[in-house]
Design a protein around this motif. Sequence first.
Motif, PDB file in Angstrom:
ATOM      1  N   SER A  67     -88.900 -25.415 -63.124  1.00  0.00           N
ATOM      2  CA  SER A  67     -89.721 -24.538 -63.874  1.00  0.00           C
ATOM      3  C   SER A  67     -90.233 -23.388 -63.134  1.00  0.00           C
ATOM      4  O   SER A  67     -91.260 -23.453 -62.192  1.00  0.00           O
ATOM      5  CB  SER A  67     -91.082 -25.311 -64.171  1.00  0.00           C
ATOM      6  OG  SER A  67     -90.741 -26.574 -65.192  1.00  0.00           O
TER       7      SER A  67
ATOM      8  N   THR B  47     -93.785 -28.266 -62.956  1.00  0.00           N
ATOM      9  CA  THR B  47     -92.976 -29.580 -63.258  1.00  0.00           C
ATOM     10  C   THR B  47     -93.810 -31.043 -63.767  1.00  0.00           C
ATOM     11  O   THR B  47     -93.432 -31.480 -64.849  1.00  0.00           O
ATOM     12  CB  THR B  47     -91.929 -30.074 -62.405  1.00  0.00           C
ATOM     13  OG1 THR B  47     -90.946 -28.837 -61.939  1.00  0.00           O
ATOM     14  CG2 THR B  47     -91.181 -31.198 -62.514  1.00  0.00           C
TER      15      THR B  47
ATOM     16  N   ASN C 267     -95.631 -30.476 -67.206  1.00  0.00           N
ATOM     17  CA  ASN C 267     -94.581 -30.864 -68.252  1.00  0.00           C
ATOM     18  C   ASN C 267     -94.610 -32.443 -68.405  1.00  0.00           C
ATOM     19  O   ASN C 267     -94.606 -32.880 -69.420  1.00  0.00           O
ATOM     20  CB  ASN C 267     -93.208 -30.424 -67.877  1.00  0.00           C
ATOM     21  CG  ASN C 267     -93.029 -28.770 -68.014  1.00  0.00           C
ATOM     22  OD1 ASN C 267     -93.945 -28.395 -68.784  1.00  0.00           O
ATOM     23  ND2 ASN C 267     -92.266 -28.160 -67.459  1.00  0.00           N
TER      24      ASN C 267
ATOM     25  N   ASN D 243     -97.632 -33.726 -70.205  1.00  0.00           N
ATOM     26  CA  ASN D 243     -97.664 -33.467 -71.332  1.00  0.00           C
ATOM     27  C   ASN D 243     -96.683 -34.384 -72.550  1.00  0.00           C
ATOM     28  O   ASN D 243     -96.924 -34.722 -73.319  1.00  0.00           O
ATOM     29  CB  ASN D 243     -97.187 -32.034 -71.646  1.00  0.00           C
ATOM     30  CG  ASN D 243     -98.194 -30.847 -71.424  1.00  0.00           C
ATOM     31  OD1 ASN D 243     -99.362 -31.201 -71.102  1.00  0.00           O
ATOM     32  ND2 ASN D 243     -97.850 -29.832 -71.102  1.00  0.00           N
TER      33      ASN D 243
END
Length: 386
Positions: A247, A310, A313, A316
């Motif tokens: 990312s 990272t 993410n 989430n």
Amino acid sequence: MNERATTVEGVRRTNLAEVLRLVHHSGPRSRAVITAETGLNRSTVSDLVGRLVEAGLVEEHEPDPTRRVGRPSPVVAPSLDVVAIGVNPEIDAVEIGAVSLGGAVRERIRIPVERPGVADVVGIVTRVVQDWQDGALRGGRIEGVGLAVPGLVRAADGLVRLAPHLDWRDADIAGPLAASLGLSVVVGNDASLGARAERLFGAAREHEDVVYLNGGASGIGGGLILHGMLIGGVGGYAGEWGQTAASVADPADRRAEGGVLEDEVNRARLVQVAGLAAPEDAELRTALAATSVDAVAAEVARQRRILTATLGNAVNVLNPAMIVLGGFLGILRELDPAAFDDEVRRRALAASAEQLEISAAALGADRLLIGAADAAFERLLADPLG
């Protein structure tokens, strides 16, 4: 044997396994506490503990006399003489530990060797274990060997499908090592076994939904625990965080065009910029924390930006209660924990991050050895008198 006898013996085996697993994973406790935690009656617990004592798997000690209220029951503790061998082959060394029931590391050694092959690991482990059997572990009982390998390990049979940094492909190490030592051998992915150790004995033992990332010389791996269960995937290859796309929000932060996470968040880059030669994690941590060199600070900041994105993410997608970072990833966080944690939460949805805790691995350099040894204990824990 009639059906009733078989059923009674099966129940007894199940109860023995429950008591041994409780003492192994949760530590010494009195018979009274075991009774309360298992729901078994006192006489049953007394019989089960007696059998485990006779088998040499647990020991009973007198309770602390300063804390007596009423008539205290003896404290049941796992035997330190029952061990499993944990092994972690890395690109620059083979680490070996003798881990007792209860997760205590009794012996530990690191043998430097560049990119060890299967034959190298078998030879090194065999020599070390035989030396321990003649010395430090004389009179003890070795239950088996667990290997924590930095690569893809097939769950069905322990075949190492790919360990790129060791140059192992479709490698059978369990068979040759078992033949050399005369012990049962299990093989697993290093980061998955690290996740197992931290869940059972370390930072995540109070949590059931955990994301674990481990950073070592061979790259980044990880483990995922959901509802208390380690998730392996259909083939056992789940958790390869290092192979996900990095990312990278700012193109200036990219160092490997088209690279994956472990190409960008990379231990070797930190070692190089710090001017070190083959340091262990403690030396690397000290060097990064003490330096005032701009290039070092810039590289640390760059890797932290990519790593926190990272992890945002991951929050989430998985909504974990805890993220545990092992190896050099833990070092990156520890250089400024508050700022690191705030950035992960900023990158995630507020609702997903509101119960999130982030921690470095509590077991330090022992985490992979403890996880590998715990996997080797599994057969004993399932049937203590089998």
